[in-house]
Scaffold this motif. Structure first.
Motif, mmCIF file in Angstrom:
data_model
loop_
_atom_site.group_PDB
_atom_site.id
_atom_site.type_symbol
_atom_site.label_atom_id
_atom_site.label_comp_id
_atom_site.label_asym_id
_atom_site.label_seq_id
_atom_site.Cartn_x
_atom_site.Cartn_y
_atom_site.Cartn_z
ATOM 1 N N GLU A 8 0.788 -1.261 0.073
ATOM 2 C CA GLU A 8 -0.082 0.019 -0.013
ATOM 3 C C GLU A 8 0.686 1.424 0.123
ATOM 4 O O GLU A 8 0.505 2.116 -0.509
ATOM 5 N N ASP A 12 1.011 3.930 -2.995
ATOM 6 C CA ASP A 12 0.651 5.328 -2.651
ATOM 7 C C ASP A 12 1.647 6.354 -3.027
ATOM 8 O O ASP A 12 1.137 7.395 -3.782
ATOM 9 N N THR A 16 1.363 9.044 -6.438
ATOM 10 C CA THR A 16 1.444 10.575 -6.074
ATOM 11 C C THR A 16 2.517 10.981 -6.992
ATOM 12 O O THR A 16 2.517 11.757 -7.735
ATOM 13 N N LYS A 61 -8.827 14.795 -7.915
ATOM 14 C CA LYS A 61 -8.951 13.423 -7.375
ATOM 15 C C LYS A 61 -8.161 13.369 -5.853
ATOM 16 O O LYS A 61 -8.506 12.853 -4.917
ATOM 17 N N MET A 62 -6.787 13.883 -5.957
ATOM 18 C CA MET A 62 -6.219 13.861 -4.805
ATOM 19 C C MET A 62 -6.574 14.823 -3.612
ATOM 20 O O MET A 62 -6.743 14.339 -2.543
ATOM 21 N N LEU A 64 -9.967 15.395 -3.341
ATOM 22 C CA LEU A 64 -11.067 15.038 -2.726
ATOM 23 C C LEU A 64 -10.864 13.745 -1.890
ATOM 24 O O LEU A 64 -11.184 13.189 -0.761
ATOM 25 N N GLN A 65 -9.794 12.853 -2.094
ATOM 26 C CA GLN A 65 -9.309 11.990 -1.483
ATOM 27 C C GLN A 65 -8.692 12.262 -0.109
ATOM 28 O O GLN A 65 -9.197 11.520 1.171
ATOM 29 N N ALA A 66 -8.206 13.469 -0.008
ATOM 30 C CA ALA A 66 -7.606 14.021 1.284
ATOM 31 C C ALA A 66 -8.825 14.610 2.152
ATOM 32 O O ALA A 66 -8.829 14.360 3.394
ATOM 33 N N LEU A 68 -12.005 13.288 1.952
ATOM 34 C CA LEU A 68 -12.967 12.456 2.540
ATOM 35 C C LEU A 68 -12.224 11.053 3.452
ATOM 36 O O LEU A 68 -13.198 10.535 3.567
ATOM 37 N N GLN A 69 -10.874 11.243 3.621
ATOM 38 C CA GLN A 69 -10.312 10.290 4.445
ATOM 39 C C GLN A 69 -10.536 10.717 5.768
ATOM 40 O O GLN A 69 -10.513 11.923 6.208
#
Length: 70
Positions: A8, A12, A16, A61-62, A64-66, A68-69
């Motif tokens: 993982e 990641d 990135t 996308k990056m 939104l991921q940050a 929503l985590q």
């Protein structure tokens, strides 16, 4: 585990920084194509806008991921 990193962590890192490096390479390639084909200002702008939309999607996308985590 590879070199002390989990799968993982490796994925990641490359998603990135690897994709970021690929985006910079694509910017260079588009610039070279525009210069060699003598696309002019308008043609060069269109080429970079097309690439810019892809970059915008990757950055969104990056973000939104940050957000929503947990």
């Amino acid at each position: 585990m590879i070199f002390g990193f989990t799968e993982e962590q490796i994925a990641d890192f490359f998603l990135t920084y690897g994709v970021g490096a690929f985006i910079l390479l694509m910017l260079f390639i588009i610039g070279q194509l525009a210069w060699q084909s003598k696309a002019g200002k308008f043609g060069t702008m269109i080429m970079f806008i097309g690439l810019g939309l892809g970059i915008l999607g990757f950055v969104a996308k990056m973000v939104l991921q940050a957000l929503l985590q947990p």
